[in-house]
Design a protein around this motif. Structure first.
Motif, PDB file in Angstrom:
ATOM      1  N   SER A   1     -54.706 -45.074  -0.237  1.00  0.00           N
ATOM      2  CA  SER A   1     -56.027 -44.431  -0.149  1.00  0.00           C
ATOM      3  C   SER A   1     -56.999 -44.965  -1.189  1.00  0.00           C
ATOM      4  O   SER A   1     -58.221 -44.820  -1.033  1.00  0.00           O
ATOM      5  N   PHE A   2     -56.460 -45.554  -2.272  1.00  0.00           N
ATOM      6  CA  PHE A   2     -57.318 -46.032  -3.368  1.00  0.00           C
ATOM      7  C   PHE A   2     -56.921 -47.469  -3.699  1.00  0.00           C
ATOM      8  O   PHE A   2     -56.159 -47.701  -4.643  1.00  0.00           O
ATOM      9  N   PRO A   3     -57.425 -48.433  -2.935  1.00  0.00           N
ATOM     10  CA  PRO A   3     -57.021 -49.850  -3.094  1.00  0.00           C
ATOM     11  C   PRO A   3     -57.234 -50.391  -4.517  1.00  0.00           C
ATOM     12  O   PRO A   3     -56.518 -51.295  -4.939  1.00  0.00           O
ATOM     13  N   VAL A   4     -58.152 -49.799  -5.274  1.00  0.00           N
ATOM     14  CA  VAL A   4     -58.391 -50.277  -6.650  1.00  0.00           C
ATOM     15  C   VAL A   4     -57.148 -50.099  -7.528  1.00  0.00           C
ATOM     16  O   VAL A   4     -57.027 -50.685  -8.594  1.00  0.00           O
ATOM     17  N   ALA A   5     -56.176 -49.293  -7.007  1.00  0.00           N
ATOM     18  CA  ALA A   5     -54.914 -49.106  -7.739  1.00  0.00           C
ATOM     19  C   ALA A   5     -54.238 -50.451  -8.009  1.00  0.00           C
ATOM     20  O   ALA A   5     -53.476 -50.591  -8.973  1.00  0.00           O
ATOM     21  N   ALA A   6     -54.548 -51.441  -7.166  1.00  0.00           N
ATOM     22  CA  ALA A   6     -53.978 -52.801  -7.321  1.00  0.00           C
ATOM     23  C   ALA A   6     -54.953 -53.710  -8.074  1.00  0.00           C
ATOM     24  O   ALA A   6     -54.792 -54.934  -8.070  1.00  0.00           O
ATOM     25  N   GLY A   7     -55.928 -53.127  -8.763  1.00  0.00           N
ATOM     26  CA  GLY A   7     -56.965 -53.905  -9.454  1.00  0.00           C
ATOM     27  C   GLY A   7     -56.477 -54.533 -10.735  1.00  0.00           C
ATOM     28  O   GLY A   7     -55.297 -54.420 -11.109  1.00  0.00           O
TER      29      GLY A   7
ATOM     30  N   THR B   1     -56.566 -42.802 -14.813  1.00  0.00           N
ATOM     31  CA  THR B   1     -55.137 -42.931 -14.475  1.00  0.00           C
ATOM     32  C   THR B   1     -54.762 -42.043 -13.294  1.00  0.00           C
ATOM     33  O   THR B   1     -53.608 -41.971 -12.894  1.00  0.00           O
ATOM     34  N   THR B   2     -55.787 -41.337 -12.743  1.00  0.00           N
ATOM     35  CA  THR B   2     -55.561 -40.566 -11.515  1.00  0.00           C
ATOM     36  C   THR B   2     -56.616 -41.003 -10.505  1.00  0.00           C
ATOM     37  O   THR B   2     -57.684 -41.483 -10.894  1.00  0.00           O
ATOM     38  N   PRO B   3     -56.328 -40.842  -9.218  1.00  0.00           N
ATOM     39  CA  PRO B   3     -57.375 -41.129  -8.234  1.00  0.00           C
ATOM     40  C   PRO B   3     -58.671 -40.413  -8.606  1.00  0.00           C
ATOM     41  O   PRO B   3     -58.603 -39.298  -9.134  1.00  0.00           O
ATOM     42  N   PRO B   4     -59.824 -41.068  -8.421  1.00  0.00           N
ATOM     43  CA  PRO B   4     -60.059 -42.337  -7.710  1.00  0.00           C
ATOM     44  C   PRO B   4     -59.776 -43.619  -8.490  1.00  0.00           C
ATOM     45  O   PRO B   4     -60.096 -44.697  -7.997  1.00  0.00           O
ATOM     46  N   LEU B   5     -59.170 -43.540  -9.704  1.00  0.00           N
ATOM     47  CA  LEU B   5     -58.684 -44.746 -10.411  1.00  0.00           C
ATOM     48  C   LEU B   5     -59.809 -45.735 -10.723  1.00  0.00           C
ATOM     49  O   LEU B   5     -59.550 -46.934 -10.881  1.00  0.00           O
ATOM     50  N   CYS B   6     -61.043 -45.219 -10.846  1.00  0.00           N
ATOM     51  CA  CYS B   6     -62.199 -46.098 -11.107  1.00  0.00           C
ATOM     52  C   CYS B   6     -61.983 -46.951 -12.352  1.00  0.00           C
ATOM     53  O   CYS B   6     -61.503 -46.441 -13.381  1.00  0.00           O
ATOM     54  N   GLU B   7     -62.367 -48.210 -12.284  1.00  0.00           N
ATOM     55  CA  GLU B   7     -62.209 -49.137 -13.426  1.00  0.00           C
ATOM     56  C   GLU B   7     -63.455 -49.035 -14.296  1.00  0.00           C
ATOM     57  O   GLU B   7     -64.270 -49.957 -14.385  1.00  0.00           O
TER      58      GLU B   7
END
Ligand SMILES: NS(=O)(=O)N=C1NCCCN1
Ligand SMILES: [Zn+2]
Length: 260
Positions: free
Chosen positions: A18-24, A200-206
């Motif tokens: 659900s949050f592709p940025v997790a692989a950022g 460190t939790t969704p939405p995991l924004c950088e």
């Protein structure tokens, strides 16, 4: 839409769906390896300064996956790695089902029993947390390790003594006695590591400049038990424990230290 959590079916390994940025490339937490950190004198030339205010009737709530205090007063930080002034929005914690685990950042691969996060947003550039949350310079989060001692942490005691009143999801109370979050900081805030990371939790924004202090704060086993008695839902639901995301690769990022 399945809600994210820390279980086998909705935990950190599933969040990327659900949050592709997790692989950022600037994800948090990370393993902090002090010998790999670069001591940066610019961090000491411009010391980190904390100007927190007493919060009258601080709101403490159980959103279901942690315990959180929402801040209304003007409590700000600046300096160190930060440009501009960052305003405290909220603080919360992550903890384990046992003392051997619980923190998100690790130190040479070691987990602490818990980790306290004080979340600030860039109030110089943005008008609210919501506006700042997805900007690369939007947030600054203090990470403070908790370690076990035989004495309770007096600052946290005002909170751990009333956690039973927010035991269930969506419960909230106001702390009667005014509360200055400065009591949660370690004595020495001049020794920290800093790096560019994410929520460190969704939405995991950088969007997070992380500032992780070297000095832990000390809490008692009873205070840890109070956190572990919080529930994810209503009466009879599972306890909130192991609400931590394991470390992600540092990759090409520079970990800086404010000290040798
Ligand atoms: N654990 S964390 O990085 O602080 N994550 C957060 N997520 C949403 C709001 C504030 N903080
Ligand atoms: Zn957190």
């Amino acid at each position: 839409m399945a809600t994210w959590g820390y279980g086998n079916d909705n935990g950190p390994a599933t969040w990327v769906k659900s949050f592709p940025v997790a692989a950022g490339t600037r994800q948090s937490p990370i393993d902090i390896v002090p010998t790999a950190a670069k001591c940066d004198t610019k961090l000491t030339e411009n010391p980190l300064t904390v100007n927190y205010s007493p919060e009258p009737a601080m709101e403490l709530c159980n959103p279901g996956l942690s315990v959180k205090a929402n801040i209304k007063s003007k409590s700000v930080i600046k300096g160190g790695p930060l440009e501009g002034e960052y305003k405290l929005e909220q603080f919360h914690l992550h903890w384990g089902s046992a003392d051997k685990q619980g923190s998100e950042h690790t130190l040479n691969g070691k987990m602490f029993p818990a980790e306290l996060h004080l979340v600030h947003y860039n109030a110089t550039k943005y008008s609210s947390f919501g506006e700042a949350v997805d900007k690369p310079d939007g947030l600054a989060v203090f990470g403070i390790f908790l370690k076990i001692s035989d004495k309770p942490h007096q600052g946290l005691k005002s909170l751990t003594d009333v956690l039973s009143e927010v035991q269930y999801k969506d419960k909230s109370i106001n702390i009667k006695q005014e509360y200055n979050p400065v009591c949660l900081l370690p004595d020495n805030i001049n020794k920290y590591w800093t790096y560019l990371g994410s929520l460190t939790t969704p939405p995991l924004c950088e969007s997070v400049t992380w500032i992780v202090f070297e000095e832990p704060i000390e809490v008692s086993e009873d205070q840890m038990k109070a956190f572990r008695a919080l529930c994810c839902g209503e009466c009879g639901s599972a306890p909130i424990v192991d609400n931590y995301r394991p470390p992600l690769p540092l990759g090409n990022r520079q970990l800086r230290a404010s000290f040798q």
